[in-house]
Motif scaffolding. Structure first.
Motif, PDB file in Angstrom:
ATOM      1  N   GLU A  39      34.768  45.660  40.538  1.00  0.00           N
ATOM      2  CA  GLU A  39      33.496  46.130  39.987  1.00  0.00           C
ATOM      3  C   GLU A  39      32.692  44.978  39.385  1.00  0.00           C
ATOM      4  N   ASP A  40      33.360  44.025  38.781  1.00  0.00           N
ATOM      5  CA  ASP A  40      32.667  42.855  38.243  1.00  0.00           C
ATOM      6  C   ASP A  40      32.112  41.974  39.363  1.00  0.00           C
ATOM      7  N   CYS A  41      32.831  41.904  40.475  1.00  0.00           N
ATOM      8  CA  CYS A  41      32.400  41.065  41.598  1.00  0.00           C
ATOM      9  C   CYS A  41      31.200  41.661  42.331  1.00  0.00           C
ATOM     10  N   ILE A  42      31.115  42.990  42.383  1.00  0.00           N
ATOM     11  CA  ILE A  42      30.004  43.643  43.080  1.00  0.00           C
ATOM     12  C   ILE A  42      28.672  43.265  42.432  1.00  0.00           C
ATOM     13  N   VAL A  43      28.688  42.989  41.156  1.00  0.00           N
ATOM     14  CA  VAL A  43      27.471  42.557  40.465  1.00  0.00           C
ATOM     15  C   VAL A  43      27.055  41.176  40.984  1.00  0.00           C
ATOM     16  N   LYS A  44      28.028  40.309  41.277  1.00  0.00           N
ATOM     17  CA  LYS A  44      27.741  38.944  41.724  1.00  0.00           C
ATOM     18  C   LYS A  44      27.402  38.892  43.218  1.00  0.00           C
ATOM     19  N   ILE A  45      28.163  39.658  44.038  1.00  0.00           N
ATOM     20  CA  ILE A  45      27.937  39.727  45.483  1.00  0.00           C
ATOM     21  C   ILE A  45      27.820  41.212  45.840  1.00  0.00           C
ATOM     22  N   PRO A  46      26.607  41.732  45.947  1.00  0.00           N
ATOM     23  CA  PRO A  46      26.420  43.178  46.130  1.00  0.00           C
ATOM     24  C   PRO A  46      26.961  43.733  47.453  1.00  0.00           C
ATOM     25  N   ASN A  47      26.938  42.951  48.500  1.00  0.00           N
ATOM     26  CA  ASN A  47      27.423  43.411  49.792  1.00  0.00           C
ATOM     27  C   ASN A  47      28.954  43.337  49.796  1.00  0.00           C
ATOM     28  N   MET A  85      34.843  38.891  52.514  1.00  0.00           N
ATOM     29  CA  MET A  85      34.935  37.651  53.275  1.00  0.00           C
ATOM     30  C   MET A  85      34.978  36.429  52.351  1.00  0.00           C
ATOM     31  N   SER A  86      34.164  36.450  51.303  1.00  0.00           N
ATOM     32  CA  SER A  86      34.129  35.325  50.363  1.00  0.00           C
ATOM     33  C   SER A  86      35.442  35.216  49.588  1.00  0.00           C
ATOM     34  N   ALA A  87      35.954  36.359  49.136  1.00  0.00           N
ATOM     35  CA  ALA A  87      37.228  36.347  48.398  1.00  0.00           C
ATOM     36  C   ALA A  87      38.371  35.901  49.311  1.00  0.00           C
ATOM     37  N   ALA A  88      38.332  36.324  50.569  1.00  0.00           N
ATOM     38  CA  ALA A  88      39.377  35.903  51.506  1.00  0.00           C
ATOM     39  C   ALA A  88      39.319  34.400  51.749  1.00  0.00           C
ATOM     40  N   GLN A  89      38.105  33.857  51.863  1.00  0.00           N
ATOM     41  CA  GLN A  89      37.964  32.410  52.056  1.00  0.00           C
ATOM     42  C   GLN A  89      38.490  31.657  50.841  1.00  0.00           C
ATOM     43  N   ARG A 145      38.784  37.084  40.417  1.00  0.00           N
ATOM     44  CA  ARG A 145      38.467  36.745  39.021  1.00  0.00           C
ATOM     45  C   ARG A 145      37.552  35.537  38.947  1.00  0.00           C
ATOM     46  N   GLU A 146      37.758  34.562  39.838  1.00  0.00           N
ATOM     47  CA  GLU A 146      36.882  33.394  39.867  1.00  0.00           C
ATOM     48  C   GLU A 146      35.462  33.784  40.268  1.00  0.00           C
ATOM     49  N   ILE A 147      35.333  34.685  41.235  1.00  0.00           N
ATOM     50  CA  ILE A 147      34.003  35.140  41.649  1.00  0.00           C
ATOM     51  C   ILE A 147      33.341  35.920  40.523  1.00  0.00           C
ATOM     52  N   ALA A 148      34.095  36.802  39.860  1.00  0.00           N
ATOM     53  CA  ALA A 148      33.532  37.612  38.780  1.00  0.00           C
ATOM     54  C   ALA A 148      33.098  36.752  37.601  1.00  0.00           C
ATOM     55  N   ASP A 149      33.873  35.729  37.275  1.00  0.00           N
ATOM     56  CA  ASP A 149      33.545  34.856  36.142  1.00  0.00           C
ATOM     57  C   ASP A 149      32.554  33.754  36.514  1.00  0.00           C
ATOM     58  N   GLU A 150      32.211  33.664  37.795  1.00  0.00           N
ATOM     59  CA  GLU A 150      31.308  32.636  38.312  1.00  0.00           C
ATOM     60  C   GLU A 150      31.784  31.228  37.949  1.00  0.00           C
ATOM     61  N   THR A 151      33.085  31.009  38.053  1.00  0.00           N
ATOM     62  CA  THR A 151      33.615  29.668  37.798  1.00  0.00           C
ATOM     63  C   THR A 151      33.606  28.823  39.070  1.00  0.00           C
ATOM     64  N   ILE A 152      33.290  29.450  40.190  1.00  0.00           N
ATOM     65  CA  ILE A 152      33.111  28.730  41.454  1.00  0.00           C
ATOM     66  C   ILE A 152      31.699  28.992  41.951  1.00  0.00           C
ATOM     67  N   SER A 153      31.182  28.091  42.760  1.00  0.00           N
ATOM     68  CA  SER A 153      29.836  28.234  43.292  1.00  0.00           C
ATOM     69  C   SER A 153      29.871  29.196  44.484  1.00  0.00           C
ATOM     70  N   ILE A 154      29.202  30.318  44.349  1.00  0.00           N
ATOM     71  CA  ILE A 154      29.196  31.310  45.425  1.00  0.00           C
ATOM     72  C   ILE A 154      28.483  30.778  46.666  1.00  0.00           C
ATOM     73  N   PRO A 155      27.335  30.082  46.562  1.00  0.00           N
ATOM     74  CA  PRO A 155      26.732  29.514  47.785  1.00  0.00           C
ATOM     75  C   PRO A 155      27.648  28.516  48.502  1.00  0.00           C
ATOM     76  N   GLU A 156      28.374  27.693  47.748  1.00  0.00           N
ATOM     77  CA  GLU A 156      29.307  26.760  48.374  1.00  0.00           C
ATOM     78  C   GLU A 156      30.452  27.511  49.039  1.00  0.00           C
ATOM     79  N   LEU A 157      30.893  28.602  48.422  1.00  0.00           N
ATOM     80  CA  LEU A 157      31.956  29.417  48.996  1.00  0.00           C
ATOM     81  C   LEU A 157      31.501  30.040  50.317  1.00  0.00           C
ATOM     82  N   LYS A 158      30.255  30.518  50.349  1.00  0.00           N
ATOM     83  CA  LYS A 158      29.713  31.102  51.588  1.00  0.00           C
ATOM     84  C   LYS A 158      29.577  30.027  52.661  1.00  0.00           C
ATOM     85  N   GLU A 159      29.156  28.831  52.290  1.00  0.00           N
ATOM     86  CA  GLU A 159      29.039  27.734  53.251  1.00  0.00           C
ATOM     87  C   GLU A 159      30.412  27.366  53.806  1.00  0.00           C
TER      88      GLU A 159
END
Length: 128
Positions: free
Chosen positions: A7-15, A21-25, A51-65
């Motif tokens: 639920e915390d991650c859906i706020v960061k990545i709505p889709n 896919m991002s969490a799996a990567q 947890r890293e995605i929810a806390d935004e301790t990693i860069s989500i655009p870099e993760l998608k790249e």
């Protein structure tokens, strides 16, 4: 997986598909030895990545790249200098082959299929 983390991650990545896919990567990155940005707290790699995605301790655009690069099947195109060098090598090889063929004995020539055809007749004695 922990419901609160999802639920915390859906706020960061709505889709949800992108989230999975991002969490799996990120999970694959962690399994490959990437440094953790949150405490493990005895959690498995997928939960740590969420947890890293929810806390935004990693860069989500870099993760998608990273996800895109990991999913690509074709090698990146080479720059023009490499292509030109390769063309020059092919041309030199063709010239060397033509010189070698010209230097061959006159009795052998290439036919239309590129195979050697011998012009000299060979006599075979049929002696029993």
């Amino acid at each position: 997986m922990a419901r609160v983390t999802v639920e915390d991650c859906i706020v960061k990545i709505p889709n949800r598909f992108e989230l999975v896919m991002s969490a799996a990567q990120r999970t694959r990155d962690i399994s490959a030895g990437a440094e953790l940005t949150v405490d493990r707290d005895n959690d498995k790699n997928p939960v740590v990545s969420l947890r890293e995605i929810a806390d935004e301790t990693i860069s989500i655009p870099e993760l998608k790249e990273s996800l895109i690069r990991g999913s690509q099947r074709m090698a990146p195109s080479r720059d023009e200098d490499d292509a030109e060098d390769n063309a020059n090598e092919i041309e030199e090889s063709a010239d060397a082959l033509a010189d070698a063929l010209n230097a061959q004995d006159d009795s052998a020539t290439l036919d239309a299929a590129g195979a050697f055809a011998f012009q000299d007749e060979v006599e075979i004695d049929d002696e029993d």
